[in-house]
Design an enzyme around this catalytic site. Structure first.
Site, mmCIF file in Angstrom:
data_model
loop_
_atom_site.group_PDB
_atom_site.id
_atom_site.type_symbol
_atom_site.label_atom_id
_atom_site.label_comp_id
_atom_site.label_asym_id
_atom_site.label_seq_id
_atom_site.Cartn_x
_atom_site.Cartn_y
_atom_site.Cartn_z
ATOM 1 N N HIS A 80 -8.516 35.584 29.413
ATOM 2 C CA HIS A 80 -8.212 34.164 29.203
ATOM 3 C C HIS A 80 -7.165 34.138 28.093
ATOM 4 O O HIS A 80 -7.481 34.370 26.927
ATOM 5 C CB HIS A 80 -9.466 33.374 28.807
ATOM 6 N N LYS A 103 -14.184 40.807 31.091
ATOM 7 C CA LYS A 103 -13.459 39.570 30.813
ATOM 8 C C LYS A 103 -13.342 39.330 29.319
ATOM 9 O O LYS A 103 -14.339 39.340 28.605
ATOM 10 C CB LYS A 103 -14.202 38.397 31.477
ATOM 11 N N HIS A 142 -11.019 34.808 40.799
ATOM 12 C CA HIS A 142 -11.489 34.197 39.536
ATOM 13 C C HIS A 142 -12.363 32.995 39.880
ATOM 14 O O HIS A 142 -11.861 31.944 40.286
ATOM 15 C CB HIS A 142 -10.288 33.751 38.686
ATOM 16 N N HIS A 185 -16.147 30.689 38.887
ATOM 17 C CA HIS A 185 -17.369 30.399 38.120
ATOM 18 C C HIS A 185 -18.418 29.842 39.073
ATOM 19 O O HIS A 185 -18.156 28.854 39.765
ATOM 20 C CB HIS A 185 -17.091 29.353 37.036
ATOM 21 N N ASP A 245 -10.383 29.699 39.770
ATOM 22 C CA ASP A 245 -10.980 29.196 38.532
ATOM 23 C C ASP A 245 -11.805 27.935 38.810
ATOM 24 O O ASP A 245 -11.915 27.051 37.953
ATOM 25 C CB ASP A 245 -9.926 28.932 37.450
ATOM 26 N N HIS A 286 -5.508 32.630 35.400
ATOM 27 C CA HIS A 286 -5.106 31.218 35.515
ATOM 28 C C HIS A 286 -3.860 30.894 34.696
ATOM 29 O O HIS A 286 -3.905 30.102 33.764
ATOM 30 C CB HIS A 286 -6.255 30.265 35.176
HETATM 31 C C1 NCD Z 1 -13.957 27.455 32.711
HETATM 32 C C2 NCD Z 1 -15.453 27.143 32.777
HETATM 33 O O1 NCD Z 1 -15.816 25.962 32.878
HETATM 34 O O2 NCD Z 1 -16.262 28.083 32.741
HETATM 35 N N1 NCD Z 1 -13.254 26.235 32.399
HETATM 36 C C3 NCD Z 1 -11.940 25.971 32.612
HETATM 37 O O3 NCD Z 1 -11.472 24.899 32.226
HETATM 38 N N2 NCD Z 1 -11.146 26.828 33.226
HETATM 39 C C4 NCD Z 1 -13.705 28.542 31.718
HETATM 40 C C5 NCD Z 1 -12.340 29.186 31.834
HETATM 41 O O4 NCD Z 1 -11.995 29.751 32.862
HETATM 42 O O5 NCD Z 1 -11.582 29.150 30.861
HETATM 43 ZN ZN ZN Z 2 -12.270 30.544 34.564
HETATM 44 ZN ZN ZN Z 3 -10.400 30.859 31.295
#
Ligand code: NCD
Ligand code: ZN
Ligand code: ZN
Length: 350
Positions: A143, A106, A14, A16, A254, A181
């Site tokens: 999520h 997702k 996971h 970003h 995450d 998460h």
């Molecule tokens: C994530 C993001 O910034 O894209 N933020 C977070 O707090 N985890 C989005 C997500 O995974 O929910």
């Molecule tokens: Zn995330």
């Molecule tokens: Zn998330």
């Protein structure tokens, strides 16, 4: 006391990465640690077609350091009107090797988190797509938080499990689902009881911190993420789950970079940046729990097995060695403040 641990090269299930200039900062951090990562599709606008996912995969690959074998595993963003045809196209990318495999879809409840405005307003609107996913063997990543303003922020994951996930699980018994998460005792317990097609990722920050971290000595925006950090009892339940030798818990950082000025803000963004030292942070948690021998299954085996992908070749070695986390990284025109900025880390990748 163990001072060194070598594990099969891990994966991040996971992650970003954002897009554009940001990639040049964050892709090398992840590529230095992980063999593969599941890339979240919550860009603006979101990644909703296989073509967009594969173009995005090419941009990610182009940001890898020379000689890196890191592979992004791509996902599609589920909207109320995703065309089921995209699921078949996603399936066609499997085994294609190299060109941006799309492995999962997702689900963001609309409004639940960063860039989730295009998310789901009613679970039933997704059922046609979920039927095709179940048939084609694509995973659903969730999520898991309700968005109702009347539900307390700290209860949103537990309420989601009862009101949304349990019915979804019942209606699609053959669908592989990952609750992303997880942050609560209730989620860990639910996954444990939910059978072989239900798994969960756990972040390093939810294993390291409870909600006091957000308020220690003043409000600390770099500890704010969603789902928000919970009480210590929940953190302990997550550590127990991660170190328990249950194959349906695995690593998902995450790691979610935001420009520092948008986190240090009156309405600061949610997301913690951990990719620069993710494995070191997990090692610290497993070491503190006397469970370093469980790190390899959690980081390198369980996720690949659940996704039905081969485990990585090669390994990484971590040594007990103090070092200072950088205070910030360049991030396009902005700065990126990582979790633990300027603080000591106890383990280091060799
Ligand atoms: C994530 C993001 O910034 O894209 N933020 C977070 O707090 N985890 C989005 C997500 O995974 O929910
Ligand atoms: Zn995330
Ligand atoms: Zn998330």
């Amino acid at each position: 006391m163990t001072d060194s641990v070598t594990i099969t090269r891990p994966d991040d299930w996971h992650l970003h990465l954002r897009d554009g200039d940001a990639l040049t900062t964050v892709v090398p951090h992840t590529a230095a640690q992980f063999g593969r990562a599941v890339i979240m599709p919550n860009l603006k606008p979101p990644i909703t077609t296989v073509r967009q996912a594969q173009d995005y995969a090419r941009r990610i690959r182009a940001a890898r350091p020379e000689g890196s074998a890191f592979e992004p595993l791509m996902t599609l963003y589920l909207t109320d009107n995703l065309d089921p045809q995209e699921i078949r196209r996603a399936k066609d990318t499997h085994g294609s090797g190299g060109d941006g495999q799309v492995v999962a879809v997702k689900l963001y409840p609309a409004g639940a988190t960063t860039n989730s405005a295009a998310g789901i307003t009613d679970m039933h609107k997704t059922y046609k797509v979920l039927e095709v996913m179940q048939r084609e063997g694509l995973l659903l990543l969730v999520h898991g938080e309700v968005t109702s303003p009347t539900i307390d922020l700290f209860d949103r994951e537990a309420v989601f499990i009862d009101s949304q996930l349990i019915p979804l699980r019942r209606d699609f018994p053959e669908l592989k689902i990952v609750l992303e998460h997880i942050t609560t005792t209730q989620a860990a317990q639910y996954i444990r009881d939910a059978g072989p097609l239900m798994a969960a990722t756990i972040t390093a920050h939810h294993l390291l911190y409870n909600r006091n971290a957000i308020f220690a000595g003043g409000i600390r925006p770099h500890y704010y993420c969603l789902p928000v950090l919970k009480r210590e009892t929940h953190r302990l339940a997550l550590v127990q789950a991660a170190t328990s030798d249950n194959p349906r818990f695995f690593l998902g950082t995450d790691s979610a970079p935001h420009p520092a000025h948008l986190k240090e803000h009156a309405t600061g963004c949610a997301g913690c940046y951990t990719a620069f030292a993710a494995l070191e942070m997990y090692a610290e948690v497993f070491d503190a729990a006397n469970a370093l021998d469980q790190l390899e299954a959690f980081a390198s085996f369980n996720g690949a097995d659940f996704y039905g992908l081969p485990r990585n070749q090669g390994g990484v070695t971590l040594r007990r060695e103090s070092w200072l986390a950088p205070r910030s990284f360049a991030f396009g025109d902005a700065e990126l403040t990582p979790l633990r900025a300027g603080e000591t880390l106890a383990w280091k990748i060799q």
